[in-house]
Design a protein around this motif. Structure first.
Motif, PDB file in Angstrom:
ATOM      1  N   UNK A 125      67.545  19.602  69.200  1.00 62.93           N
ATOM      2  CA  UNK A 125      67.410  19.433  67.818  1.00 62.93           C
ATOM      3  C   UNK A 125      67.836  17.917  67.617  1.00 62.93           C
ATOM      4  N   UNK A 126      68.125  17.434  66.465  1.00 59.76           N
ATOM      5  CA  UNK A 126      68.316  15.963  66.003  1.00 59.76           C
ATOM      6  C   UNK A 126      69.330  15.386  66.706  1.00 59.76           C
ATOM      7  N   UNK A 127      69.204  14.473  67.382  1.00 61.75           N
ATOM      8  CA  UNK A 127      70.130  13.735  68.284  1.00 61.75           C
ATOM      9  C   UNK A 127      69.516  13.397  69.363  1.00 61.75           C
ATOM     10  N   UNK A 128      70.531  12.659  70.252  1.00 66.40           N
ATOM     11  CA  UNK A 128      70.101  11.892  71.477  1.00 66.40           C
ATOM     12  C   UNK A 128      71.099  11.709  72.511  1.00 66.40           C
ATOM     13  N   UNK A 144      80.115  13.587  69.252  1.00 68.78           N
ATOM     14  CA  UNK A 144      79.595  13.469  70.480  1.00 68.78           C
ATOM     15  C   UNK A 144      80.030  14.811  71.266  1.00 68.78           C
ATOM     16  N   UNK A 145      79.095  15.447  71.905  1.00 69.06           N
ATOM     17  CA  UNK A 145      79.145  16.600  72.630  1.00 69.06           C
ATOM     18  C   UNK A 145      79.423  16.217  74.067  1.00 69.06           C
ATOM     19  N   UNK A 146      80.452  16.371  75.017  1.00 68.34           N
ATOM     20  CA  UNK A 146      80.472  16.078  76.305  1.00 68.34           C
ATOM     21  C   UNK A 146      80.027  17.288  77.047  1.00 68.34           C
ATOM     22  N   UNK A 147      79.745  18.174  76.856  1.00 71.58           N
ATOM     23  CA  UNK A 147      79.368  19.483  77.693  1.00 71.58           C
ATOM     24  C   UNK A 147      78.229  19.718  77.599  1.00 71.58           C
ATOM     25  N   UNK A 148      77.391  19.744  78.957  1.00 70.49           N
ATOM     26  CA  UNK A 148      75.921  20.152  78.759  1.00 70.49           C
ATOM     27  C   UNK A 148      75.673  21.598  78.438  1.00 70.49           C
ATOM     28  N   UNK A 149      74.295  21.631  77.876  1.00 70.59           N
ATOM     29  CA  UNK A 149      73.942  23.037  77.695  1.00 70.59           C
ATOM     30  C   UNK A 149      73.926  23.922  78.894  1.00 70.59           C
TER      31      UNK A 149
END
Length: 839
Positions: free
Chosen positions: A364-367, A405-410
């Motif tokens: 989704x929107x983000x990078x 800011x999300x630190x954990x990966x999917x």
């Protein structure tokens, strides 16, 4: 009859305050007194029945403390690997340690509150703290959480945190670290309280003559407030700024074609709700009052003590000085109670409620981004739904706000209480809100001696790495005696057993195309001297390489150890001369324990030597040359580093004093962009566009606004709310005078200082106008340039003030409080009808 209003909710200190305020506004002062008496009686009665006491068992340590510490150690281990690989430099490493432990401390504080709330609501510690009766969360955190990071006597952080709490007891190193804070608290309480008292005294002398003299000064100047946001937080700030002020211009609704609020009307709660939707609100302010002495009622507004328009004869100058000085005294006491524990800003974080598998839409929107600590993360530009599933037993859904800011990966496994995301301030990201940074120049030093190597480095970006190839530096005259000349490189020093007294050194001449080996022999005595430089004459198999000869410094680099790594599979091998980071697999055979440089590749083995990498910071100044030799603890480069200091009033009081005294220098250094310089720039800028009078007023208005904001920002960091009105009264005194440039038709002298209101009235009757320039006067100087020489002499410099006044033949008109008090007269203040008649 009106029915009794029932409130079924907990009434802590804040709620009781709101209740009293609401009751006072609706029912008046006499009925409020009766309510307060009843509340007091109820409080004492219930406190006696409850019989609350405090015991050691009431201090309950949360079980999640161990889990949080485990996660923190895991994060810090990753940072240590990055630091050893040169991905981040030593300053960034220290910053990360500080930030991580500070964040852990805050998370543990939340866990302490959560634990008490969920397990025991009637816990005496919980009740005392959260009712506002005794203590605060900072003290409870130290008792049952962790003491955390401590600040030293200068307010800078000690990077070793105190993990224990006071219930568990401190270890010996932790005890000694905490002594810094305890000593700081004692010193601050003793010394800084005196400084705060002196600041209050200066403020009193500067503003003691300001009294409400008239009803209206008919000022044409006013203060503009912009109401752009409609959220609850901004409404509260707006309410604090304009409640009890007087409207300067009519507020007109174009849609309804009617006046919502008229000029001269005071702003109450009802009016505030109606006018807060409009973008521009013009209000009267003490800063622009036109009276020569004192302030008028309309420019001041409400008396904040009773919520009514200020009465004539009110001593508002003294009130303002006490309002600014008193919090300083209180806050210096608070530093003693907190015991030097570091208190800084921590970004809001979201943690995992339990362990499990995390899932979210990563397309989704983000990078994907990389933080300043070289951590890979995902920056989301929209609200995101995170799902954590632990088999079939537990499932949690967390909504992450945009600009996080999300630190954990999917699809990654997360542990209990692991940090998932960090919230960011969108104004900071867009550059609208500038973060205050205290920067200083720091030097980065090398941990080992050796040869310097770096590629082309771009100083504007953080992408360069400086490598130090490990080795000893020899500075020995014996080697020079044995005909080792310029550009000769010693390749090998080895032993021969034929002659016990002499040992052979092979030297290669690097200048000639055909390299010639020159044999030199060192005597047994000379070898003893060489032993000091780690040349061992016992181990025959040991090889020493010398890479460089520097004639001026007479330095030789020898490598202690050349490591051999055995290979079985020859895949993904590095090239000769290439640097290999820590924890990288080479040839699927081994994982290297530290960064290396590859020297030689053979069929079954790889020759490597140790190396130490350091990442350069942005806009740094490199202090060494490529391929040069450097010793241990030598400075590699200088960089700008953001200083982290504990935010307490001890650091704030000097800043307030600096602003109120309008200082140009501090610690023998000129203060950049000080108020005097800014005022001069503003005046020269406005003078090109407007007349002299308007240019002076506009530049003074800008500098007044700046000073109010700067002083308020210091107090707000301590959680102290002081009404802008009090600040404005002191700043009015600081900016009320101008200096004459051209006298015109007046009797004034060039260089003379005079009140701005007086000069404007003089200019009104002159053909050739007086030209003047705005100035700022510090509070000490205001006290010594008063109309009353008696007040001046009672402040300081008594002899010089009285001598000067006698020579000039000064007359004291006894306008203020101090001069009347000294002579034993009635002071010219007081409220009511009689006072109105007297004035």
């Amino acid at each position: 009859m009106r029915e009794n209003i029932k409130c079924n909710k907990t009434f802590d200190k804040k709620e009781i305050r709101s209740l009293i305020e609401w009751f006072l506004n609706n029912y008046g002062g006499i009925r409020t007194i009766k309510l307060l008496d009843k509340l007091k009686a109820l409080g004492f009665k219930q406190a006696s029945i409850a019989g609350i006491s405090l015991g050691i068992d009431d201090l309950k340590i949360p079980e999640t403390k161990k889990i949080l510490f485990k996660n923190t150690e895991k994060d810090l281990n990753k940072i240590e690997i990055k630091a050893k690989n040169g991905r981040i430099n030593s300053l960034n490493r220290l910053d990360k340690i500080t930030e991580t432990w500070n964040r852990t401390n805050e998370l543990l504080k939340d866990e302490v509150i959560k634990n008490l709330r969920q397990t025991d609501l009637l816990n005496p510690v919980y009740m005392m703290t959260f009712s506002g009766a005794r203590g605060n969360i900072s003290q409870i955190k130290q008792l049952i959480g962790m003491r955390g990071l401590m600040s030293d006597s200068q307010g800078e952080i000690i990077n070793l945190p105190i993990k224990s709490n006071l219930k568990e007891g401190l270890k010996i190193p932790e005890y000694f670290i905490s002594c810094y804070g305890a000593r700081k608290g004692l010193v601050d309480t003793a010394i800084k309280t005196a400084n705060s008292g002196y600041l209050t005294r200066r403020l009193i002398y500067a503003a003691q003559s300001l009294i409400v003299k008239k009803n209206d000064c008919k000022s044409k100047y006013n203060k503009l407030l912009l109401s752009l946001k409609k959220d609850k937080k901004y409404y509260k700030i707006l309410q604090e700024k304009i409640l009890g002020r007087v409207i300067a211009r009519d507020i007109y609704d174009k849609r309804k074609n009617k006046v919502i609020a008229s000029a001269g009307q005071d702003i109450c709660q009802y009016t505030l709700k109606r006018i807060s939707i409009y973008k521009k609100i013009y209000i009267r302010s003490p800063l622009t009052c036109k009276l020569n002495t004192g302030i008028c009622q309309l420019c001041y507004g409400w008396n904040l003590a009773n919520g009514r328009m200020v009465e004539l004869g009110e001593s508002i100058g003294i009130l303002a000085a006490q309002s600014i000085g008193e919090p300083g005294t209180q806050l210096t006491m608070r530093t003693f109670h907190t015991g030097g524990v570091f208190a800084g800003e921590v970004a809001e974080t979201i943690i995992a409620p339990h362990s499990g598998n995390i899932k979210y839409n990563s397309f989704s929107k983000g990078r994907e981004i990389e933080t300043k600590y070289r951590e890979k993360a995902f920056f989301t530009l929209e609200e995101k739904k995170l799902t954590i599933t632990d088999g079939k037993t537990q499932k949690s859904v967390i909504y992450i706000p945009c600009y996080s800011i999300i630190f954990s990966k999917n699809n990654e496994e997360v542990s209990n209480r692991q940090i998932l995301a960090q919230l960011c301030d969108w104004q900071e990201l867009k550059g609208k809100k500038k973060k205050k940074e205290l920067r200083e120049i720091k030097e980065i030093k090398t941990k080992i001696s050796g040869q310097v190597y770096f590629d082309t480095i771009n100083k504007k970006e953080e992408n360069g790495i400086i490598w130090i190839i490990n080795g000893n530096i020899l500075t020995n005259k014996i080697l020079y005696k044995n005909r080792i000349k310029k550009n000769y490189i010693i390749k090998h020093i080895f032993l021969e057993t034929k002659n016990e007294n002499y040992k052979q050194i092979n030297i290669i001449n690097n200048d000639s195309k055909t390299q010639r080996i020159q044999k030199n022999y060192l005597s047994h005595k000379e070898l003893k001297k060489l032993k000091e430089f780690n040349i061992d004459n016992k181990l025959k198999s040991k090889i020493y390489c010398v890479n460089k000869v520097t004639n001026r410094k007479k330095e030789f680099l020898t490598n202690k150890k050349l490591l051999t790594k055995s290979l079985k599979i020859r895949e993904n091998l590095p090239k000769i001369g290439e640097f290999v980071y820590k924890n990288k697999i080479i040839g699927r055979r081994f994982v290297n324990k530290y960064p290396l440089q590859v020297i030689e590749i053979k069929k079954d083995h790889l020759k490597v030597q140790k190396a130490n990498p350091t990442t350069i910071s942005k806009n740094c100044q490199i202090n060494i040359k490529n391929n040069s030799l450097t010793k241990k603890n030598k400075t590699i480069f200088y960089t700008h580093h953001q200083k982290q200091k504990t935010e307490d009033i001890v650091q704030g009081l000097p800043k307030i004093e600096e602003l109120l005294e309008a200082k140009k220098t501090s610690n023998f250094r000129s203060i950049s962009n000080n108020p005097h310089e800014k005022l001069k720039k503003l005046f020269t800028c406005f003078e090109k566009k407007y007349s002299n009078e308007i240019a002076v007023r506009k530049s003074i208005d800008r500098i007044q606004k700046l000073l109010v904001e700067k002083i308020q920002s210091v107090y707000k960091t301590q959680g102290v709310n002081i009404c802008d009105k009090h600040m404005e009264i002191i700043i009015k005194q600081m900016t009320s005078k101008v200096i004459i440039l051209e006298a015109g038709d007046s009797n004034l002298i060039n260089g003379e200082t005079i009140e701005i209101n007086k000069i404007e009235k003089i200019n009104y009757k002159l053909e050739t106008k007086v030209k003047y320039e705005p100035i700022i006067i510090g509070i000490s100087k205001i006290s010594l340039s008063n109309q009353s020489f008696i007040s001046e002499a009672s402040f300081q410099e008594t002899t010089s003030v009285l001598t000067k006044s006698a020579i000039e033949g000064k007359i004291d008109w006894l306008c203020g409080l101090k001069e009347n008090l000294i002579l034993g007269n009635l002071i010219p203040v007081g409220t009511g009808y009689k006072m109105q008649k007297t004035l």
